[in-house]
Design a protein around this motif. Structure first.
Motif, PDB file in Angstrom:
ATOM      1  N   ILE A 272       0.840  -1.204   0.000  1.00 48.30           N
ATOM      2  CA  ILE A 272       0.000   0.000   0.000  1.00 48.30           C
ATOM      3  C   ILE A 272       0.873   1.252   0.000  1.00 48.30           C
ATOM      4  CG2 ILE A 272      -1.620   1.358   1.400  1.00 48.30           C
ATOM      5  CD1 ILE A 272      -2.907  -1.290   2.241  1.00 48.30           C
ATOM      6  N   SER A 276       1.107   3.935  -3.081  1.00 46.53           N
ATOM      7  CA  SER A 276       0.744   5.327  -2.810  1.00 46.53           C
ATOM      8  C   SER A 276       1.888   6.268  -3.178  1.00 46.53           C
ATOM      9  CB  SER A 276       0.380   5.494  -1.329  1.00 46.53           C
ATOM     10  OG  SER A 276      -0.683   4.649  -0.972  1.00 46.53           O
ATOM     11  N   VAL A 353      -5.077   2.950  -0.067  1.00 48.85           N
ATOM     12  CA  VAL A 353      -4.119   3.548  -1.000  1.00 48.85           C
ATOM     13  C   VAL A 353      -4.511   4.992  -1.291  1.00 48.85           C
ATOM     14  CG1 VAL A 353      -3.120   3.411  -3.313  1.00 48.85           C
ATOM     15  CG2 VAL A 353      -3.563   1.313  -2.027  1.00 48.85           C
TER      16      VAL A 353
END
Length: 455
Positions: A272, A276, A353
């Motif tokens: 994640i 991101s 995210v």
């Protein structure tokens, strides 16, 4: 490009040079986006293969093509000094050098590509696609390097709309070739990710041919008689190009490679966080097209005025460009603060995210403010042919300040992944301030030279 006599005229001329550069840079960004997106729709493995191949190629290309950017201030200063006969000689020497550089890249790639891909922890199918993509792309390396020289010539004369026209023409063609060669439509072979490489190679040949036709057949370019006679190789001119270009190339390489290094260092974080980071970095790179375009425009106008020994006009252009860059950074910052969740939604629908990407985008705001200073100043200094300090500051700000500070903050404080962003922002800000000091020094030095000449 014409001499201007007021700030209003300068603003108007700078704008007409700037906006085609910005559109051109956006179009080039979109070309890479289409390669990745269309490969991804073919299969996840092809997406991964093209992404790996691209990550190996982009730092090499941006660094080496940065060397050829020295042609812009060289031609701009010759044009400003009205030494038109010397322009053709310089451009041809640049073309010779670009071909040699392309051949070196091809030779080096043949030797090291397989060992590099073998050392990477990739699935066999992904490694094969990455290899095939880069081999296909290599068919267009020579025209791509030549095109970079030709584009510098076009832009240095202030005719940036011509480069814009060429790039906008190539964008739909590249998408069409991707469609035909990736998916195997209308009788063409179905090549998957490798098709994106061949599509790019064909596009590079086309834009080079279009550029040659325009330079030979249309005014004002035809009046320079670039290809009207044969010029022998002149190593002294190569030395001048490399003396200016190598620091530019290394500065660009240090800048582009640092983000690859950070991405590798962040591989220890969860998926994640990595996703991101990549999404926010991608949007920050998109916004960077604005100060980068201003930088390229300033190299042209400052080089033109310096060549004409109008140092006061060169300084005025610089401060106008910096003001525009800062105002645009503030505007982009307001957009990021207000719409960061909407921007994050472009990249993902996963709530975790999305939320983390929105946080990273807040740090991208500070990237924009630092870039608004350092990128235009770099462009102005290149117009003065003052490039060594830019190279040194890229090394210091990214690799000596930014990366070590980011690593410490990410691994020894509670900032975690955000620490890398803070480190890079700190390094970028330090570099911008030092470059500002260098710019003021150069402008004062040139002003003193001008005053002594008048006396």
């Amino acid at each position: 490009m014409n001499q201007t006599h007021s700030k209003k005229e300068k603003l108007k001329q700078l704008f007409f040079i700037l906006y085609p550069i910005l559109i051109t840079q956006m179009a080039m960004y979109a070309m890479n986006f289409f390669d990745t997106m269309m490969s991804g729709h073919y299969s996840p493995a092809d997406l991964a293969g093209v992404a790996i191949g691209s990550s190996l190629w982009v730092p090499v290309f941006t660094g080496l093509s940065g060397i050829l950017l020295s042609m812009t201030p060289i031609v701009a200063q010759l044009a400003g000094a009205k030494r038109n006969k010397d322009v053709a000689f310089s451009v041809i020497q640049g073309v010779y050098l670009s071909i040699i550089m392309a051949l070196i890249v091809l030779g080096a790639g043949a030797l090291v590509l397989n060992p590099i891909l073998t050392q990477m922890n990739l699935e066999t199918h992904v490694r094969t696609i990455a290899h095939e993509y880069l081999v296909a792309l290599s068919a267009g390396i020579i025209p791509l390097f030549v095109y970079n020289v030709l584009r510098c010539f076009l832009d240095a004369l202030g005719k940036t709309r011509v480069s814009m026209f060429i790039t906008l023409t190539s964008l739909p063609l590249n998408a069409l070739f991707n469609y035909l060669l990736i998916y195997g439509k209308f009788g063409f072979p179905e090549l998957g990710g490798a098709g994106a490489g061949y599509a790019s190679a064909i596009t590079y040949w086309l834009i080079t041919v279009i550029s040659l036709f325009i330079i030979i057949k249309t005014e004002p370019f035809a009046s320079y008689n670039i290809f009207s006679r044969f010029y022998s190789v002149d190593f002294s001119k190569w030395k001048e190009i490399l003396k200016i270009g190598i620091p530019i190339g290394f500065a660009i390489f240090f800048e582009t490679s640092i983000f690859s290094a950070v991405t590798l260092l962040m591989s220890g974080f969860d998926t994640i966080t990595i996703a991101s980071h990549q999404a926010a970095l991608n949007f920050a790179s998109f916004l960077y097209m604005v100060p980068l375009s201003i930088s390229m425009a300033l190299t042209i106008v400052v080089g033109f005025e310096v060549g004409a020994r109008r140092f006061r006009d060169a300084a005025q252009y610089t401060w106008i460009g910096l003001t525009i860059a800062v105002l645009m950074a503030v505007l982009c910052g307001l957009v990021l603060i207000t719409f960061r969740y909407n921007v994050a939604g472009i990249y993902t629908t996963d709530p975790k995210v999305l939320a983390l990407t929105a946080e990273f985008l807040l740090y991208a705001l500070f990237f924009q403010l630092s870039d608004a200073l350092q990128a235009p100043i770099q462009g102005a200094l290149r117009g003065y042919k003052d490039v060594n300090i830019t190279f040194l500051m890229a090394l210091v700000s990214y690799w000596i300040i930014g990366l070590p500070l980011g690593y410490y903050l990410a691994n020894h404080t509670g900032l975690h992944a955000f620490g890398y962003w803070i480190g890079l922002i700190a390094g970028l800000a330090a570099g911008a301030l030092c470059l500002l000091g260098r710019l003021i020094f150069i402008q004062r030095k040139q002003s003193n030279v001008s005053l002594r000449a008048q006396q």
